[in-house]
Motif scaffolding. Sequence first.
Motif, mmCIF file in Angstrom:
data_model
loop_
_atom_site.group_PDB
_atom_site.id
_atom_site.type_symbol
_atom_site.label_atom_id
_atom_site.label_comp_id
_atom_site.label_asym_id
_atom_site.label_seq_id
_atom_site.Cartn_x
_atom_site.Cartn_y
_atom_site.Cartn_z
ATOM 1 N N ARG A 102 -13.783 -8.474 6.761
ATOM 2 C CA ARG A 102 -14.628 -9.215 6.291
ATOM 3 C C ARG A 102 -14.151 -10.635 6.083
ATOM 4 N NH1 ARG A 102 -19.387 -6.153 4.861
ATOM 5 N NH2 ARG A 102 -19.350 -3.748 4.927
ATOM 6 N N TYR A 103 -12.939 -10.535 5.567
ATOM 7 C CA TYR A 103 -12.694 -11.921 4.977
ATOM 8 C C TYR A 103 -11.860 -12.859 6.078
ATOM 9 C CZ TYR A 103 -12.904 -9.627 0.857
ATOM 10 O OH TYR A 103 -13.401 -8.441 -0.624
ATOM 11 N N VAL B 180 -5.275 -16.824 4.954
ATOM 12 C CA VAL B 180 -5.276 -15.529 4.615
ATOM 13 C C VAL B 180 -3.927 -14.888 4.791
ATOM 14 C CG1 VAL B 180 -6.461 -13.575 4.381
ATOM 15 C CG2 VAL B 180 -7.846 -15.556 4.617
ATOM 16 N N ALA B 181 -3.455 -14.242 3.892
ATOM 17 C CA ALA B 181 -2.585 -13.321 4.049
ATOM 18 C C ALA B 181 -2.998 -11.881 3.577
ATOM 19 C CB ALA B 181 -1.263 -13.666 3.305
ATOM 20 N N VAL B 182 -2.462 -10.822 4.571
ATOM 21 C CA VAL B 182 -2.950 -9.459 4.382
ATOM 22 C C VAL B 182 -1.688 -8.735 4.344
ATOM 23 C CG1 VAL B 182 -4.369 -7.478 5.228
ATOM 24 C CG2 VAL B 182 -5.194 -9.946 5.405
ATOM 25 N N GLY C 25 -3.729 -19.400 1.303
ATOM 26 C CA GLY C 25 -4.932 -19.948 0.534
ATOM 27 C C GLY C 25 -5.486 -18.530 -0.323
ATOM 28 N N THR C 26 -5.564 -17.389 0.424
ATOM 29 C CA THR C 26 -5.867 -16.052 -0.179
ATOM 30 C C THR C 26 -5.163 -14.969 0.238
ATOM 31 O OG1 THR C 26 -8.427 -16.994 -0.036
ATOM 32 C CG2 THR C 26 -7.959 -14.568 -0.325
ATOM 33 N N PHE C 27 -4.662 -14.091 -0.797
ATOM 34 C CA PHE C 27 -3.957 -13.167 -0.379
ATOM 35 C C PHE C 27 -4.591 -11.981 -0.566
ATOM 36 C CE2 PHE C 27 0.173 -10.569 -2.050
ATOM 37 C CZ PHE C 27 0.196 -9.832 -0.790
ATOM 38 N N ILE D 234 9.132 -7.883 -6.965
ATOM 39 C CA ILE D 234 7.924 -8.011 -8.049
ATOM 40 C C ILE D 234 7.225 -9.357 -7.481
ATOM 41 C CG2 ILE D 234 7.345 -8.807 -10.256
ATOM 42 C CD1 ILE D 234 10.083 -7.613 -11.209
ATOM 43 N N PHE D 235 5.945 -9.240 -7.384
ATOM 44 C CA PHE D 235 5.104 -10.370 -7.009
ATOM 45 C C PHE D 235 3.996 -10.323 -7.867
ATOM 46 C CE2 PHE D 235 7.007 -9.435 -3.072
ATOM 47 C CZ PHE D 235 6.880 -9.989 -2.013
ATOM 48 N N ALA D 236 4.324 -11.441 -8.883
ATOM 49 C CA ALA D 236 3.369 -11.409 -10.083
ATOM 50 C C ALA D 236 2.509 -12.583 -9.839
ATOM 51 C CB ALA D 236 4.297 -11.677 -11.393
ATOM 52 N N ASP D 237 1.181 -12.686 -10.312
ATOM 53 C CA ASP D 237 0.324 -13.512 -10.307
ATOM 54 C C ASP D 237 0.346 -14.225 -8.996
ATOM 55 O OD1 ASP D 237 0.140 -13.215 -13.084
ATOM 56 O OD2 ASP D 237 1.474 -15.086 -13.611
ATOM 57 N N ILE D 238 0.274 -13.266 -7.866
ATOM 58 C CA ILE D 238 -0.135 -13.796 -6.536
ATOM 59 C C ILE D 238 -1.319 -13.287 -5.896
ATOM 60 C CG2 ILE D 238 1.711 -12.269 -5.790
ATOM 61 C CD1 ILE D 238 2.326 -13.892 -3.480
ATOM 62 N N ALA D 239 -1.531 -12.042 -6.101
ATOM 63 C CA ALA D 239 -2.721 -11.457 -5.352
ATOM 64 C C ALA D 239 -3.895 -11.743 -5.861
ATOM 65 C CB ALA D 239 -2.681 -9.830 -5.462
ATOM 66 N N ASP D 240 -4.802 -12.177 -4.842
ATOM 67 C CA ASP D 240 -6.117 -12.516 -5.169
ATOM 68 C C ASP D 240 -7.082 -11.460 -4.933
ATOM 69 O OD1 ASP D 240 -5.760 -15.497 -5.212
ATOM 70 O OD2 ASP D 240 -4.998 -15.272 -3.160
ATOM 71 N N ILE D 241 -7.043 -10.732 -4.267
ATOM 72 C CA ILE D 241 -7.953 -9.599 -3.866
ATOM 73 C C ILE D 241 -7.139 -8.167 -3.686
ATOM 74 C CG2 ILE D 241 -9.814 -8.421 -2.480
ATOM 75 C CD1 ILE D 241 -10.576 -11.518 -1.950
#
Length: 229
Positions: free
Chosen positions: A16-17, A82-84, A115-117, A208-215
Amino acid sequence: MNVEDMKKAVAKEALRYIEDDMVIGLGTGSTTAYFIQFLSEKIQKGELEEIYGVPTSYQAKILAMEYGVPVVSLDQVDAIDVAVDGADEVDPNLNLIKGRGAALTMEKIIEYRAGTFIVLVDETKLVDYLCQKMPVPIEVIPAAWKAILEELSIFNAEAELRMGKKKDGPVVTENGNFIIDAKFQRIEDPLDMEIELNTIPGVVENGIFADIADIVLVGTKEGVKKMER
């Protein structure tokens, strides 16, 4: 739904994104493999055009090529829309542990630039705090692995060199490095820990992936749940 159904559900929801003329970071792992498959189907049907994937690993690259998703390298693009990707743990603040597939360094490079992860997980990956279930993978230069194990003892971590299952000796990453899995008692400040681990000489990157995921799209027995920063 069983776990595989949950993975497929979040992979389809992630579409959808995706819009025409996008550059997409393609993550590594079983859930993202479904996303690549479903993305290919959209492209083949003509529902998406001018889509290019930037793979985070050989696995993602091979899958994309097999399914007919156009692939480009990171240095061929100006931006990633976008990264998924998947994750091994997700805490309530959307901090992540990633790297069971040993592709954490390229994943972090690509996903920090997106731009969006968007993160795809099933409900078993949700935790109250990082390291509740899974260790933190740490990619290290081979010559430094033993010294880094000693350094990690300062953090009271249970750390070990990851060994191969279908080869003799340690797992070797696509960058030619080793992976250490470090189990901490509890990670109170993921961002601080992420930075601190990367200051250890010989550490290439950590999971550790801190403060990176948007959705974060979570597959549950009732359907897909959306979590947003």
